[in-house]
Design an enzyme around this catalytic site. Structure first.
Site, PDB file in Angstrom:
ATOM      1  N   CYS A 139       0.814  -1.228  -0.100  1.00  0.00           N
ATOM      2  CA  CYS A 139      -0.132  -0.019  -0.076  1.00  0.00           C
ATOM      3  C   CYS A 139       0.862   1.449  -0.035  1.00  0.00           C
ATOM      4  O   CYS A 139       0.752   1.983  -1.027  1.00  0.00           O
ATOM      5  CB  CYS A 139      -1.125  -0.104   1.252  1.00  0.00           C
ATOM      6  SG  CYS A 139      -2.097  -1.425   1.146  1.00  0.00           S
TER       7      CYS A 139
HETATM    8  N1  LIG Z   1      -2.517  -6.461   1.856  1.00  0.00           N
HETATM    9  C1  LIG Z   1      -3.059  -5.478   2.623  1.00  0.00           C
HETATM   10  O1  LIG Z   1      -2.643  -5.408   3.605  1.00  0.00           O
HETATM   11  C2  LIG Z   1      -3.968  -4.587   1.842  1.00  0.00           C
HETATM   12  C3  LIG Z   1      -4.258  -3.441   2.654  1.00  0.00           C
HETATM   13  C4  LIG Z   1      -5.499  -2.474   2.273  1.00  0.00           C
HETATM   14  C5  LIG Z   1      -5.745  -2.373   0.863  1.00  0.00           C
HETATM   15  N2  LIG Z   1      -5.183  -3.698   0.085  1.00  0.00           N
HETATM   16  C6  LIG Z   1      -5.380  -3.532  -1.276  1.00  0.00           C
HETATM   17  O2  LIG Z   1      -6.189  -4.622  -1.765  1.00  0.00           O
HETATM   18  C7  LIG Z   1      -5.925  -5.138  -3.052  1.00  0.00           C
HETATM   19  C8  LIG Z   1      -5.838  -6.527  -3.063  1.00  0.00           C
HETATM   20  O3  LIG Z   1      -4.233  -6.905  -2.105  1.00  0.00           O
HETATM   21  P1  LIG Z   1      -4.003  -8.061  -1.622  1.00  0.00           P
HETATM   22  O4  LIG Z   1      -2.694  -7.687  -0.620  1.00  0.00           O
HETATM   23  O5  LIG Z   1      -4.974  -9.013  -1.057  1.00  0.00           O
HETATM   24  O6  LIG Z   1      -3.430  -8.557  -2.933  1.00  0.00           O
HETATM   25  P2  LIG Z   1      -2.900 -10.120  -3.271  1.00  0.00           P
HETATM   26  O7  LIG Z   1      -1.744 -10.123  -4.279  1.00  0.00           O
HETATM   27  O8  LIG Z   1      -2.465 -10.946  -1.856  1.00  0.00           O
HETATM   28  O9  LIG Z   1      -4.115 -11.061  -3.770  1.00  0.00           O
HETATM   29  C9  LIG Z   1      -4.784 -10.622  -5.047  1.00  0.00           C
HETATM   30  C10 LIG Z   1      -5.238 -11.892  -5.494  1.00  0.00           C
HETATM   31  O10 LIG Z   1      -5.972 -11.639  -6.582  1.00  0.00           O
HETATM   32  C11 LIG Z   1      -5.733 -12.774  -7.553  1.00  0.00           C
HETATM   33  N3  LIG Z   1      -6.143 -12.240  -8.916  1.00  0.00           N
HETATM   34  C12 LIG Z   1      -5.371 -11.721  -9.702  1.00  0.00           C
HETATM   35  N4  LIG Z   1      -6.403 -11.461 -10.983  1.00  0.00           N
HETATM   36  C13 LIG Z   1      -7.299 -12.028 -10.753  1.00  0.00           C
HETATM   37  C14 LIG Z   1      -8.349 -12.397 -11.725  1.00  0.00           C
HETATM   38  N5  LIG Z   1      -8.402 -11.740 -12.894  1.00  0.00           N
HETATM   39  N6  LIG Z   1      -9.327 -13.093 -11.359  1.00  0.00           N
HETATM   40  C15 LIG Z   1      -9.374 -13.630 -10.015  1.00  0.00           C
HETATM   41  N7  LIG Z   1      -8.209 -13.459  -9.102  1.00  0.00           N
HETATM   42  C16 LIG Z   1      -7.289 -12.660  -9.385  1.00  0.00           C
HETATM   43  C17 LIG Z   1      -4.286 -13.233  -7.371  1.00  0.00           C
HETATM   44  O11 LIG Z   1      -4.187 -14.644  -7.901  1.00  0.00           O
HETATM   45  C18 LIG Z   1      -4.195 -13.086  -5.987  1.00  0.00           C
HETATM   46  O12 LIG Z   1      -4.682 -14.242  -4.996  1.00  0.00           O
HETATM   47  C19 LIG Z   1      -4.971  -4.318  -3.477  1.00  0.00           C
HETATM   48  O13 LIG Z   1      -5.620  -3.111  -4.446  1.00  0.00           O
HETATM   49  C20 LIG Z   1      -4.234  -3.590  -2.428  1.00  0.00           C
HETATM   50  O14 LIG Z   1      -3.657  -2.263  -2.640  1.00  0.00           O
HETATM   51  C21 LIG Z   1      -4.271  -4.562   0.447  1.00  0.00           C
END
Ligand SMILES: NC(=O)c1ccc[n+]([C@@H]2O[C@H](COP(=O)([O-])OP(=O)(O)OC[C@H]3O[C@@H](n4cnc5c(N)ncnc54)[C@H](O)[C@@H]3O)[C@@H](O)[C@H]2O)c1
Length: 436
Positions: A274
């Site tokens: 983030c």
């Molecule tokens: N990790 C955190 O602490 C956090 C906190 C707040 C916000 N966010 C936001 O949340 C969002 C997700 O982050 P995350 O940390 O969970 O990411 P991540 O990479 O851990 O997980 C994302 C998942 O989406 C899947 N994916 C990608 N393309 C896809 C598709 N077309 N169809 C289905 N699945 C698909 C990936 O395989 C993966 O498992 C981002 O925008 C991030 O900025 C994350």
């Protein structure tokens, strides 16, 4: 349906955000279907396993007992009532928003969209993404001529769209996830009400805002606030080092002020999905409005420079022992981007390892959460974790991530030289310790 827990919830993207969210809905007895294109994740979940350190296999199996299943088959979207999208939003190599995960997901789900469904985007992104990027794809590529509900009343051939940012703080054990208020912005009042009801069933408080763009901007304000304040303390740390003042002591003293001050802490550079990434979503979008976000750019400059400062500090510390970085054996302690978590994304440790290697150091690392560092978006290290033994063999031990598991007294006692980027050795008085 939401009140009766009859609504079927689909979560797309089962990563650090999506999987815990799926479990929260399961705990509240919703039948949840998780969608992910990563077949290894789908297989692991289907077998009742977990790939996230702080989520146990028992939790996955308990969710399965509530009807949770994982799939890569987008046609199952048709059976859902609410669909929440939690896919990555990284930057590309030019530091610009890479919305391809959002557009790919939307394109995959649109052909299966049904009237009355609620689609919520959770991925962090710039204001306008939900309505300018996601919504048009849903309208154009669905097969039933459906339109997003806009305005006060809704018709039969409509679906509902909202944005609600994820606000998780990985590793934080003081605030339960359900206690983090959930901000929700709907395209129209009904979408807002539906999304509010959905999240209201798993979060104690929901905060409605007037539009998806306001909700998108809220998340960015929160992260920019952190990014800018961390840059401020990082800059003041550099000054304090020159002036011979302990910045950590100063922050602790300032934190006693009962109002108007919130502590932020310096470190080896920003990490995580983030804080190093999200602010640039806004600076990119701002250009469309002929506007420069100077705080974001300055903070980015200071924070990006921190790993180079760590390298210079290691060089200086070795130099005082009549050694060079070139040829020295350096142990990097902790590679996760922050303490006690299993997330390597954008970790400054990766940059520090690369910089040390470029200067000719023989680098080893240890981290309780990572037995191996392979290839990521920006690195390809292919390193295996070393055992925490014979610490005297290293010319320098660099504490990059201050995991709670480490016995810092013992580490200092055995080491030749310790460069501490986190104040992990607080209270340990030794000429071997260099705080940077
Ligand atoms: N990790 C955190 O602490 C956090 C906190 C707040 C916000 N966010 C936001 O949340 C969002 C997700 O982050 P995350 O940390 O969970 O990411 P991540 O990479 O851990 O997980 C994302 C998942 O989406 C899947 N994916 C990608 N393309 C896809 C598709 N077309 N169809 C289905 N699945 C698909 C990936 O395989 C993966 O498992 C981002 O925008 C991030 O900025 C994350």
């Amino acid at each position: 349906m939401i009140q009766q827990r009859q609504a079927r919830v689909g979560i797309i993207g089962l990563g650090y955000v999506g999987l815990p969210l799926a479990l929260l809905f399961s705990e509240q007895t919703f039948a949840v279907t998780g969608f992910d294109i990563d077949s290894r994740k789908v297989d692991t979940l289907t077998q009742g396993g977990s790939y996230i350190f702080r989520i146990t296999a028992e939790e996955i199996r308990a969710a399965q007992a509530q009807g949770f299943s994982a799939t890569s088959d987008y046609s199952r979207i048709e059976q859902m009532d609410a669909i929440i999208i939690c896919v990555p939003t990284p930057l590309n190599q030019y530091h610009e928003p890479d919305l391809s995960f959002i557009t790919d997901t939307t394109q995959a789900l649109a052909p299966h969209l049904q009237a009355g469904q609620l689609v919520v985007l959770e991925s962090t992104t710039y204001p306008g993404t939900t309505e300018e990027v996601m919504l048009p794809i849903l309208e154009k590529e669905n097969q039933n001529g459906l339109k997003a509900a806009r305005g006060a009343s809704s018709a039969e051939n409509e679906f509902f769209v909202a944005f609600s940012p994820e606000r998780e703080d990985p590793g934080n054990t003081t605030v339960a996830r359900c206690d983090i208020p959930k901000v929700v912005g709907g395209v129209n009042p009904q979408a807002a009400e539906l999304a509010g009801a959905l999240y209201g069933s798993i979060f104690h408080r929901t905060i409605p805002v007037s539009s998806p763009a306001a909700a998108e901007m809220t998340k960015l304000l929160e992260n920019i606030y952190r990014c800018v304040n961390i840059a401020l303390v990082n800059e003041l740390k550099l000054l304090c080092l020159r002036m011979g003042i302990d910045i950590w002591e100063v922050i602790a003293a300032a934190s006693t002020k009962p109002f108007g001050f919130h502590p932020f802490y310096p470190g080896p550079g920003l990490g995580g999905h983030c804080i190093p990434v999200d602010p640039f979503y806004l600076s990119w979008k701002a250009k469309e409005f002929d506007f420069r976000t100077r705080f974001i750019e300055l903070a980015g400059e200071i924070n990006t420079n921190m790993p180079y400062h760590v390298l210079a500090s290691i060089g200086g510390a070795l130099n005082r022992q009549k050694k060079s970085v070139n040829g020295s054996r350096v142990l990097v302690l902790g590679v996760a981007y922050k303490k006690d978590i299993d997330d390597l994304r954008e970790s400054p440790a990766l940059t520090i390892i690369e910089l040390l290697q470029q200067e000719g150091a023989q680098v080893s690392y240890h981290d309780p959460y990572f037995p191996f560092i392979g290839k990521g978006r920006k690195y390809d290290l292919q390193m295996k974790r070393t055992e925490l033994v014979q610490l005297g063999q290293y010319d320098c031990i660099v504490i990059v991530t201050d995991h709670s598991d480490y016995d810092y007294k013992k580490i200092v006692a055995e080491a030749q030289l310790v460069v501490d980027t986190r104040n992990a050795t607080k209270g340990i008085v030794s000429p071997k310790v260099v705080r940077c």
